[in-house]
Write an enzyme that holds these catalytic residues in place. Structure first.
Site, short mmCIF file in Angstrom:
data_model
loop_
_atom_site.label_atom_id
_atom_site.label_comp_id
_atom_site.label_asym_id
_atom_site.label_seq_id
_atom_site.Cartn_x
_atom_site.Cartn_y
_atom_site.Cartn_z
N HIS A 139 -9.69 1.11 -1.31
CA HIS A 139 -8.23 1.04 -1.19
C HIS A 139 -7.65 0.58 -2.51
CE1 HIS A 139 -4.29 0.62 0.23
NE2 HIS A 139 -4.50 0.04 1.40
N GLU B 39 -2.87 4.74 13.51
CA GLU B 39 -2.55 5.97 12.78
C GLU B 39 -3.01 7.20 13.56
OE1 GLU B 39 -2.67 7.87 8.29
OE2 GLU B 39 -4.04 6.22 8.76
N HIS C 12 -3.68 7.39 5.75
CA HIS C 12 -3.77 6.06 5.14
C HIS C 12 -5.19 5.54 5.34
CE1 HIS C 12 -2.32 2.48 3.30
NE2 HIS C 12 -2.53 1.73 4.38
N LYS D 151 -10.26 7.01 1.22
CA LYS D 151 -10.58 5.59 1.01
C LYS D 151 -12.02 5.29 1.43
CE LYS D 151 -5.90 3.64 1.45
NZ LYS D 151 -5.11 4.84 1.79
N PHE E 94 1.31 -3.24 3.98
CA PHE E 94 1.56 -4.58 4.50
C PHE E 94 3.05 -4.88 4.34
CE2 PHE E 94 -3.04 -5.70 3.79
CZ PHE E 94 -3.29 -6.08 5.09
N CYS F 242 0.81 -1.23 0.00
CA CYS F 242 0.00 0.00 0.00
C CYS F 242 0.84 1.27 0.00
CB CYS F 242 -0.92 0.00 1.21
SG CYS F 242 -1.60 -1.61 1.63
#
Length: 427
Positions: free
Chosen positions: A354, A328, A317, A349, A413, A177
């Protein structure tokens, strides 16, 4: 003196729209690009929803459908977004030395030929036990070598180089990502150090296929809110249950500042700071203290020569998973300290899903639009406050606000973290 890098062209193809203008309009209106999956039969999957790119094909980018037929879906998205970005920039008209033009993308795997793979497996299992020799023999008979080549992650970057005669540095990174944000950051460094004058940077990805959905379902990362698709992606909301898989491409033209000024280019903003770290933790988990994200944000702000109080907006994110959003938020509180509560943070998102490798560059363009129009995009579906997520998430409606400096977060990830600090260009 370090060379400065600015953005002179932008382009995108995603579930919200086929270009920047339509996407930005839809984001400001708080629309959702999520619906039921149609690219394959997902009726027996735990997750039956996704954010697909609808009603778009390569002919809309002026390319031949036949010539691009065997190229990956993500490669076609990349071409569409890149052609928009170059047309917007106009830089191709003035480049005299093609070795000074490079490409740095963050893009994922390409074509997934499940039918052919299934036929190979049937041959390998015809006597009840797996026979590798029969699997290979059947593959030699029926595999298409071009399709196999197009599975390689570097194919979009290779095709973009050929399409635009970019003979300079050419790279692809696949850091999940964080990929396209990392591509932008590394492309910026290439221009800063003088190895190129112009870079096409960004990302492209499409994982809306059986393997992609199965993998993320096994990781319990996807939302299973199948009854109400448009409500499924709900970053920072207490009832969030996972992210919604999207697809698309986002591309920017990065250019050395003096070159851009000399030709009178329109400048959207400056890539002022780049920070990247690794969690060095579990592959699919975020460290509870958020040290990787904290480090990336601090590095980007320091690289830009700014302080935390200078940041007017954070494009998070913000995946809509339980752990990511909590950590986050914690990381933002740690970085911004007493300014955290008054620093707006939103996740687009919530609307477009995503886009995995393409997410960062797409969200970077959103930051540039927020600067241009003095509008913060909302986090939609924010209905149930979570005590562990207690920042200003620009809930549900766009908001007017002056944005001079924005931070764009991408956490992948594997523990890769990237933050980009974008600055409004003031001459």
């Amino acid at each position: 003196m370090r060379r400065r890098v600015v953005v002179t062209g932008i382009g995108m193809v995603n579930p919200m729209g086929h270009d920047v203008a339509s996407t930005w309009a839809a984001l400001q209106e708080g629309k959702s690009g999520v619906g039921y999956t149609t690219l394959f039969d997902a009726s027996d999957f735990p997750t039956k929803i996704s954010a697909e790119v609808k009603d778009w094909d390569i002919t809309q980018a002026g390319e031949s459908a036949e010539a691009w037929q065997k190229r990956g879906r993500h490669t076609r998205f990349a071409a569409g977004a890149a052609k928009q970005a170059f047309a917007d920039s106009g830089v191709l008209d003035v480049i005299k030395d093609p070795t000074r033009l490079g490409v740095y993308l963050g893009s994922g795997e390409g074509n997934q030929d499940f039918k052919t793979f299934s036929r190979m497996m049937v041959a390998a299992l015809e006597n009840g036990e797996y026979d590798a020799a029969k699997f290979v023999a059947r593959g030699v008979e029926i595999l298409d070598p071009i399709n196999e080549l197009e599975q390689e992650p570097n194919m979009p970057a290779a095709h973009m180089a050929a399409l635009f005669n970019a003979q300079g540095p050419n790279f692809n990174c696949l850091t999940a990502c964080a990929a396209s944000s990392q591509a932008v950051g590394e492309a910026t460094e290439i221009i800063r150090c003088g190895d190129a004058d112009v870079m096409l940077a960004g990302g492209a990805h499409s994982m809306i296929h059986p393997f992609g959905v199965t993998g993320f379902n096994l990781l319990t990362a996807l939302s299973e809110n199948n009854d109400d698709p448009t409500k499924a992606s709900r970053p920072f909301d207490r009832l969030r249950d996972g992210f919604v898989l999207g697809e698309g491409a986002g591309m920017v033209i990065l250019e050395e500042l003096e070159s851009a000024k000399a030709r009178g280019a329109h400048i959207y903003g400056e890539v002022a700071g780049y920070g990247t770290t690794a969690d060095a933790y579990r592959i699919t988990d975020i460290p509870p203290d958020g040290h990787g994200g904290i480090g990336a944000m601090r590095m980007a702000i320091a690289d830009a020569g700014r302080n935390t109080e200078d940041i007017d907006y954070v494009n998070a994110h913000g995946t809509s998973t339980t752990v990511n959003d909590k950590v986050e938020s914690l990381a933002c509180r740690e970085v911004f300290g007493e300014n955290a509560a008054k620093t707006p943070v939103s996740s687009t998102k919530s609307m477009m899903g995503h886009l995995i490798a393409a997410a960062g560059a797409t969200e970077m363009i959103v930051c540039l639009m927020a600067m241009r129009d003095s509008v913060l995009p909302p986090t939609i579906n924010y209905e149930n406050p979570d005590p562990l997520c207690d920042l200003d998430y620009v809930p549900n409606e766009a908001r007017p606000a002056k944005v001079k400096y924005a931070l764009n977060n991408s956490f992948g990830f594997g523990g890769q973290n990237v933050s980009l600090c974008l600055a409004q260009f003031d001459g």
